[in-house]
Design a protein around this motif. Structure first.
Motif, PDB file in Angstrom:
ATOM      1  N   VAL A 137      22.187  44.125  45.331  1.00 28.91           N
ATOM      2  CA  VAL A 137      23.157  44.238  44.242  1.00 28.91           C
ATOM      3  C   VAL A 137      22.460  44.974  43.111  1.00 28.91           C
ATOM      4  N   ILE A 189      22.853  46.615  39.323  1.00 27.12           N
ATOM      5  CA  ILE A 189      23.673  46.517  38.123  1.00 27.12           C
ATOM      6  C   ILE A 189      23.307  47.665  37.187  1.00 27.12           C
ATOM      7  N   THR A 234      18.806  42.661  42.677  1.00 33.16           N
ATOM      8  CA  THR A 234      18.915  41.296  43.174  1.00 33.16           C
ATOM      9  C   THR A 234      19.625  41.353  44.523  1.00 33.16           C
ATOM     10  N   ILE A 242      22.839  39.685  47.052  1.00 35.77           N
ATOM     11  CA  ILE A 242      24.179  39.137  46.861  1.00 35.77           C
ATOM     12  C   ILE A 242      24.131  37.609  46.779  1.00 35.77           C
ATOM     13  N   GLN A 302      21.699  35.753  45.577  1.00 37.92           N
ATOM     14  CA  GLN A 302      21.206  35.418  44.235  1.00 37.92           C
ATOM     15  C   GLN A 302      22.277  35.690  43.175  1.00 37.92           C
ATOM     16  N   TYR A 303      22.995  36.784  43.332  1.00 35.39           N
ATOM     17  CA  TYR A 303      24.010  37.128  42.339  1.00 35.39           C
ATOM     18  C   TYR A 303      25.161  36.112  42.349  1.00 35.39           C
ATOM     19  N   TYR A 359      24.008  33.107  40.666  1.00 40.78           N
ATOM     20  CA  TYR A 359      23.956  33.395  39.228  1.00 40.78           C
ATOM     21  C   TYR A 359      25.351  33.200  38.608  1.00 40.78           C
ATOM     22  N   ASN A 371      31.441  35.946  34.677  1.00 47.36           N
ATOM     23  CA  ASN A 371      31.611  37.134  35.519  1.00 47.36           C
ATOM     24  C   ASN A 371      31.744  38.353  34.604  1.00 47.36           C
ATOM     25  N   ASN A 386      30.401  41.443  34.914  1.00 43.15           N
ATOM     26  CA  ASN A 386      30.241  42.777  35.506  1.00 43.15           C
ATOM     27  C   ASN A 386      31.445  43.120  36.365  1.00 43.15           C
TER      28      ASN A 386
END
Length: 138
Positions: free
Chosen positions: A83, A85, A100, A102, A104-105, A108, A115, A117
């Motif tokens: 992922v 960003i 990172t 997916i 971990q995201y 997160y 959310n 992003n």
């Protein structure tokens, strides 16, 4: 007789031209419908992933968030799918936050309940699984 033959020939040419235009219009309509279908199919995973992001971030309990995470992971080739960003972009050059995965995201999102992003690009493998996610800071 020559006039009659010319008139009949002219009418036949007009009918042929009308038929050609009708076929062209049908073909253009068919191509446009196919283009819209392809666009819809391309946007479907993006919309579905956005729903998962929102659902995980707004979940009221950990069990529900974890269930959504497991469902979302099924869209990916691997839980370790990268992922990226985008934190800034200038003249086509993108600057990314620390990469990172997916998994971990999604965790997160569960932890921060934010959310913040939006999905800017998804890459897929041959079987339609997501192999890379690019997000943009809102």
């Amino acid at each position: 007789a020559a006039e009659e033959r010319a008139r009949i020939e002219q009418e036949a040419n007009l009918r042929a031209e009308e038929e050609r235009k009708k076929k062209e219009a049908e073909e253009a309509a068919r191509a446009e419908a196919e283009r819209r279908q392809q666009e819809m199919l391309a946007n479907a995973p993006k919309a579905k992933l956005n729903q998962y992001f929102q659902s995980i971030a707004s979940s009221n309990n950990v069990a529900s968030a974890n269930a959504s995470i497991n469902e979302a992971l099924a869209l990916f080739a691997s839980p370790d799918t990268p992922v990226l960003i985008v934190i800034s972009e200038e003249n086509g050059q993108k600057d990314y936050d620390r990469p990172t995965t997916i998994r971990q995201y999604l965790n997160y999102l569960k932890d921060t309940k934010n959310n913040a992003n939006s999905i800017s690009n998804l890459q897929f493998d041959g079987s339609g699984k997501i192999t890379e996610v690019e997000l943009k800071k809102n």
